[in-house]
Scaffold this motif. Structure first.
Motif, PDB file in Angstrom:
ATOM      1  N   SER A   1       6.059 -16.565  39.233  1.00  0.00           N
ATOM      2  CA  SER A   1       7.142 -16.996  40.128  1.00  0.00           C
ATOM      3  C   SER A   1       8.335 -17.428  39.280  1.00  0.00           C
ATOM      4  CB  SER A   1       6.681 -18.158  41.000  1.00  0.00           C
ATOM      5  OG  SER A   1       5.595 -17.788  41.822  1.00  0.00           O
TER       6      SER A   1
ATOM      7  N   THR B   1       8.458 -15.504  44.548  1.00  0.00           N
ATOM      8  CA  THR B   1       7.405 -16.509  44.691  1.00  0.00           C
ATOM      9  C   THR B   1       6.086 -15.786  44.894  1.00  0.00           C
ATOM     10  OG1 THR B   1       8.959 -18.055  45.732  1.00  0.00           O
ATOM     11  CG2 THR B   1       6.609 -18.519  45.980  1.00  0.00           C
ATOM     12  N   VAL B   2       5.131 -16.061  44.032  1.00  0.00           N
ATOM     13  CA  VAL B   2       3.803 -15.454  44.124  1.00  0.00           C
ATOM     14  C   VAL B   2       2.846 -16.504  44.685  1.00  0.00           C
ATOM     15  CG1 VAL B   2       1.936 -14.327  42.876  1.00  0.00           C
ATOM     16  CG2 VAL B   2       4.315 -14.016  42.137  1.00  0.00           C
TER      17      VAL B   2
ATOM     18  N   VAL C   1       8.551 -13.073  48.641  1.00  0.00           N
ATOM     19  CA  VAL C   1       7.295 -13.811  48.573  1.00  0.00           C
ATOM     20  C   VAL C   1       6.187 -12.768  48.630  1.00  0.00           C
ATOM     21  CG1 VAL C   1       5.821 -15.538  49.640  1.00  0.00           C
ATOM     22  CG2 VAL C   1       8.312 -15.806  49.730  1.00  0.00           C
TER      23      VAL C   1
ATOM     24  N   SER D   1      12.487 -18.854  34.281  1.00  0.00           N
ATOM     25  CA  SER D   1      11.573 -19.830  34.872  1.00  0.00           C
ATOM     26  C   SER D   1      12.190 -21.210  34.759  1.00  0.00           C
ATOM     27  CB  SER D   1      10.222 -19.817  34.139  1.00  0.00           C
ATOM     28  OG  SER D   1       9.666 -18.527  34.141  1.00  0.00           O
TER      29      SER D   1
END
Lengths: 110, 115
Positions: free
Chosen positions: B86, B113-114, B12, B38
């Protein structure tokens, strides 16, 4: 660009039934490969069929290739709950530059 | 165990952070790849290295920077990412580019995860 497209996008069957997934592609290929992916994990190679082959078997897996129709199918016989996963076809037309389709999500109910 | 190891498994990061993904293979392969997966999209090939030389950059934004110091190791350096980056980032290896009828071996992926 997407080369292979799987059909159906999702498939739900009962344990013991057969599962058939199809893949269509657009350009000429050296080979076509099928991979399996458990949820959120890496892909695992299942089987490779060369462009001059029409059918190949590996255990409960049977793959066919029709280059005239630019299509392939993956048949899983006597499915098990552990077969639940996403299945991807990938085409190799330039010596290992694999192009993947969107995948078929298979659910096998116990 | 496929012989391709990716670390970390989960990451993250904030949009201003800099982080790196690592991939290592013990298969004696000479081609290594980064893919992005994705949700509800096909796997996207990002970068390809063959004998440590980059041979493919699939129009990837410059905020993704690959590095291949040797045939066994591949990195993906990340900086100023966007939330849409992400995804699951997958590393793969194969014998070498141009060798037909061989398979690719994938790592387990890094779930990024951004925030």
């Amino acid at each position: 660009s997407q080369q292979g497209e799987e059909d159906p996008q999702a498939l739900s069957i009962q344990e013991g039934e057969n599962a058939t997934m199809n893949c269509s592609y657009k350009t000429s290929i050296n080979n076509l490969q099928w991979y399996r992916q458990n949820s959120g994990r890496g892909l695992v190679h299942l089987i490779l069929i060369r462009s001059n082959e029409r059918e190949k078997h590996s255990g409960r897996l049977r793959v066919t290739l029709d280059t005239s129709k630019k299509s392939s199918s993956l048949l899983i016989t006597a499915s098990r709950a552990a077969d639940t996963a996403s299945y991807f076809c990938a085409t190799d037309n330039a010596g290992n530059m694999l192009t993947f389709g969107g995948g078929t999500r298979l659910m096998v109910k116990p | 165990e496929t012989g391709v190891t990716q670390t970390p498994r989960h990451l993250v990061m904030g949009m201003t952070n800099k982080k790196s993904l690592k991939c290592e293979q013990h298969l004696g392969h000479n081609a290594m790849y980064w893919y992005k997966q994705s949700a509800k999209k096909p796997l996207e090939l990002m970068f390809v290295y063959n004998f440590k030389e980059q041979t493919e950059n699939n129009s990837v934004p410059s905020r993704f920077s690959p590095e291949c110091p040797n045939s066994s190791h591949l990195f993906l350096h990340l900086h100023t990412l966007q939330p849409e980056d992400s995804a699951l980032y997958l590393c793969a290896s194969s014998h070498r580019l141009g060798q037909v009828n061989t398979e690719a071996f994938f790592g387990q992926g890094t779930r990024l995860t951004v925030v």
